[in-house]
Design an enzyme around this catalytic site. Structure first.
Site, PDB file in Angstrom:
ATOM      1  N   GLY A 153      16.681   7.514  32.006  1.00  0.00           N
ATOM      2  CA  GLY A 153      16.463   8.137  30.698  1.00  0.00           C
ATOM      3  C   GLY A 153      16.234   7.210  29.530  1.00  0.00           C
ATOM      4  O   GLY A 153      15.601   7.593  28.551  1.00  0.00           O
ATOM      5  N   ASP A 210      19.944   7.242  26.615  1.00  0.00           N
ATOM      6  CA  ASP A 210      19.103   8.254  25.986  1.00  0.00           C
ATOM      7  C   ASP A 210      19.975   9.304  25.294  1.00  0.00           C
ATOM      8  O   ASP A 210      19.700   9.712  24.176  1.00  0.00           O
ATOM      9  CB  ASP A 210      18.171   8.926  27.025  1.00  0.00           C
ATOM     10  CG  ASP A 210      18.908   9.469  28.249  1.00  0.00           C
ATOM     11  OD1 ASP A 210      20.122   9.206  28.416  1.00  0.00           O
ATOM     12  OD2 ASP A 210      18.257  10.170  29.057  1.00  0.00           O
ATOM     13  N   ASP A 231      26.366  13.039  26.620  1.00  0.00           N
ATOM     14  CA  ASP A 231      26.705  14.468  26.693  1.00  0.00           C
ATOM     15  C   ASP A 231      28.219  14.573  26.936  1.00  0.00           C
ATOM     16  O   ASP A 231      29.000  14.416  26.010  1.00  0.00           O
ATOM     17  CB  ASP A 231      25.853  15.082  27.811  1.00  0.00           C
ATOM     18  CG  ASP A 231      25.995  16.584  27.931  1.00  0.00           C
ATOM     19  OD1 ASP A 231      26.670  17.198  27.096  1.00  0.00           O
ATOM     20  OD2 ASP A 231      25.420  17.159  28.872  1.00  0.00           O
ATOM     21  N   LYS A 252      25.590  14.405  21.857  1.00  0.00           N
ATOM     22  CA  LYS A 252      26.064  15.802  21.812  1.00  0.00           C
ATOM     23  C   LYS A 252      27.573  15.762  21.577  1.00  0.00           C
ATOM     24  O   LYS A 252      28.363  15.879  22.518  1.00  0.00           O
ATOM     25  CB  LYS A 252      25.774  16.512  23.138  1.00  0.00           C
ATOM     26  CG  LYS A 252      24.335  16.869  23.388  1.00  0.00           C
ATOM     27  CD  LYS A 252      24.230  17.682  24.687  1.00  0.00           C
ATOM     28  CE  LYS A 252      22.803  17.873  25.111  1.00  0.00           C
ATOM     29  NZ  LYS A 252      22.706  18.458  26.476  1.00  0.00           N
ATOM     30  N   PHE A 286      20.066  21.974  25.906  1.00  0.00           N
ATOM     31  CA  PHE A 286      19.324  21.084  26.796  1.00  0.00           C
ATOM     32  C   PHE A 286      18.080  20.530  26.112  1.00  0.00           C
ATOM     33  O   PHE A 286      17.247  21.282  25.602  1.00  0.00           O
ATOM     34  CB  PHE A 286      18.939  21.810  28.090  1.00  0.00           C
ATOM     35  CG  PHE A 286      18.457  20.859  29.142  1.00  0.00           C
ATOM     36  CD1 PHE A 286      19.368  20.150  29.918  1.00  0.00           C
ATOM     37  CD2 PHE A 286      17.107  20.638  29.327  1.00  0.00           C
ATOM     38  CE1 PHE A 286      18.934  19.245  30.878  1.00  0.00           C
ATOM     39  CE2 PHE A 286      16.658  19.733  30.285  1.00  0.00           C
ATOM     40  CZ  PHE A 286      17.574  19.039  31.056  1.00  0.00           C
ATOM     41  N   LEU A 287      17.960  19.204  26.126  1.00  0.00           N
ATOM     42  CA  LEU A 287      16.842  18.523  25.462  1.00  0.00           C
ATOM     43  C   LEU A 287      15.960  17.817  26.473  1.00  0.00           C
ATOM     44  O   LEU A 287      16.390  17.524  27.594  1.00  0.00           O
ATOM     45  CB  LEU A 287      17.384  17.522  24.441  1.00  0.00           C
ATOM     46  CG  LEU A 287      18.319  18.123  23.379  1.00  0.00           C
ATOM     47  CD1 LEU A 287      19.011  17.035  22.577  1.00  0.00           C
ATOM     48  CD2 LEU A 287      17.558  19.058  22.465  1.00  0.00           C
ATOM     49  N   ASP A 324      14.662  14.062  30.991  1.00  0.00           N
ATOM     50  CA  ASP A 324      13.912  14.865  31.951  1.00  0.00           C
ATOM     51  C   ASP A 324      14.554  16.214  32.213  1.00  0.00           C
ATOM     52  O   ASP A 324      15.745  16.431  31.987  1.00  0.00           O
ATOM     53  CB  ASP A 324      13.834  14.134  33.292  1.00  0.00           C
ATOM     54  CG  ASP A 324      15.192  14.106  33.997  1.00  0.00           C
ATOM     55  OD1 ASP A 324      16.169  13.628  33.375  1.00  0.00           O
ATOM     56  OD2 ASP A 324      15.296  14.591  35.139  1.00  0.00           O
TER      57      ASP A 324
HETATM   58  P1  IMP Z   1      26.968  12.708  30.557  1.00  0.00           P
HETATM   59  O1  IMP Z   1      27.501  11.912  31.705  1.00  0.00           O
HETATM   60  O2  IMP Z   1      27.376  14.157  30.650  1.00  0.00           O
HETATM   61  O3  IMP Z   1      27.304  12.112  29.207  1.00  0.00           O
HETATM   62  O4  IMP Z   1      25.404  12.765  30.679  1.00  0.00           O
HETATM   63  C1  IMP Z   1      24.691  11.622  30.640  1.00  0.00           C
HETATM   64  C2  IMP Z   1      23.330  11.768  31.258  1.00  0.00           C
HETATM   65  O5  IMP Z   1      22.989  13.118  31.573  1.00  0.00           O
HETATM   66  C3  IMP Z   1      22.291  11.299  30.283  1.00  0.00           C
HETATM   67  O6  IMP Z   1      22.068   9.913  30.387  1.00  0.00           O
HETATM   68  C4  IMP Z   1      21.085  12.112  30.698  1.00  0.00           C
HETATM   69  O7  IMP Z   1      20.400  11.447  31.738  1.00  0.00           O
HETATM   70  C5  IMP Z   1      21.657  13.394  31.223  1.00  0.00           C
HETATM   71  N1  IMP Z   1      21.607  14.457  30.197  1.00  0.00           N
HETATM   72  C6  IMP Z   1      22.612  14.892  29.407  1.00  0.00           C
HETATM   73  N2  IMP Z   1      22.215  15.854  28.568  1.00  0.00           N
HETATM   74  C7  IMP Z   1      20.893  16.040  28.825  1.00  0.00           C
HETATM   75  C8  IMP Z   1      19.888  16.908  28.240  1.00  0.00           C
HETATM   76  O8  IMP Z   1      20.107  17.715  27.311  1.00  0.00           O
HETATM   77  N3  IMP Z   1      18.639  16.782  28.762  1.00  0.00           N
HETATM   78  C9  IMP Z   1      18.323  15.903  29.764  1.00  0.00           C
HETATM   79  N4  IMP Z   1      19.231  15.082  30.318  1.00  0.00           N
HETATM   80  C10 IMP Z   1      20.510  15.153  29.848  1.00  0.00           C
HETATM   81 MG    MG Z   2      20.370   9.145  31.623  1.00  0.00          MG
END
Ligand code: IMP
Ligand code: MG
Length: 179
Positions: free
Chosen positions: A46, A101, A104, A132, A153-154, A160
Site C-alpha cells: 500500500g 498508506d 486502521d 482512521k 473503506f478507502l 486496494d
Molecule cells: P490495520 O492493521 O487494521 O491498521 O490495517 C493496516 C492495513 O490494512 C493498511 O496498511 C492497508 O493495507 C489495509 N487497510 C486498512 N484500511 C483500509 C481501507 O480503507 N482501504 C484499503 N486498505 C485498507
Molecule cells: Mg498496507
C-alpha cells in the site's frame, strides 16, 4: 464515481489536496531528521505511491527500504497480520520511520513495531498518509499524519480493494448508498 471490481467509489481526496499534505509532512520530517540519516521503511504494497511522492520532497541523506505486511482480504480486516521479512534490515542504532498508506486498527503497526524492536533501532516513529482514528485499537503514537479520515473503506493512491485500484492517483471512498 468509479467502479472497481463489483463496488462503486466516489472521489474523496484530490491529487492537489494530497500533494499539499505530503509536502507539509515531508517538511516536518526534514525539520526532525535532516541531520540523522534516517531509514524510511515502507509497508508494502500500500505505501508505494505515498513513499515515492514523500521521498521526492525529503532532500536530506536517508535510506529507503520495504517490508511486506498484509491483514486485509476484501473489505474486512481478517485480524491476522501476515508478515514477510524482506531480507536483512540495516536498522540497528538507526532512526526508523515507518511509512504506511493507512493506519486502521493498528494491528499491522503493532506487529511491525514488535518485529523491528528485535533489530534494536535507535528510534521508531510512524508516518502515514491516512489515519482512521476511530478504528485505532492501540496506543503507539502516530507521529506524522497527512489526513485524519472517517472510518470507511478507502481506495486509490496505493490502497486496494482485493488487489485492484492501487494505481488510481487520488483517494476514493466506498459509496454505501449504491451498495
Ligand atoms: P490495520 O492493521 O487494521 O491498521 O490495517 C493496516 C492495513 O490494512 C493498511 O496498511 C492497508 O493495507 C489495509 N487497510 C486498512 N484500511 C483500509 C481501507 O480503507 N482501504 C484499503 N486498505 C485498507
Ligand atoms: Mg498496507
Amino acid at each position: 464515481m468509479i467502479e472497481v471490481k463489483d463496488k462503486q467509489f466516489r472521489s474523496y481526496l484530490s491529487r492537489a489536496e494530497i500533494s499539499v499534505q505530503v509536502d507539509r509532512v515531508a517538511k516536518e520530517l526534514m525539520e526532525s531528521y535532516s541531520d540523522k540519516k534516517p531509514f524510511f521503511l515502507g509497508v508494502l504494497n500500500g505505501s508505494f505511491m505515498f513513499m515515492s511522492d514523500l521521498m521526492k520532497e525529503f532532500s536530506a541523506s536517508c535510506e529507503i527500504g520495504f517490508v511486506k505486511a498484509a491483514s486485509y482480504e476484501g473489505m474486512e480486516t481478517t485480524g491476522v497480520v501476515k508478515f514477510h521479512e524482506a531480507g536483512k534490515l540495516p536498522i540497528a542504532g538507526r532512526d526508523v520511520i515507518i511509512v504506511e498508506d493507512i493506519i486502521d486498527t493498528g494491528n499491522t503497526l503493532d506487529a511491525l513495531t514488535n518485529f523491528l524492536n528485535r533489530y534494536e533501532p535507535k528510534s521508531v516513529s510512524v508516518c502515514t498518509l491516512l489515519f482512521k482514528k476511530e478504528a485505532y485499537l492501540h496506543s503507539y503514537p502516530i507521529d506524522y499524519v497527512c489526513f485524519d479520515v472517517e472510518n470507511k473503506f478507502l481506495l486509490g493512491y496505493g490502497l486496494d480493494y482485493d488487489g485492484y485500484g492501487r494505481n488510481i492517483p487520488e483517494v476514493f471512498i466506498f459509496n454505501e448508498s449504491n451498495d
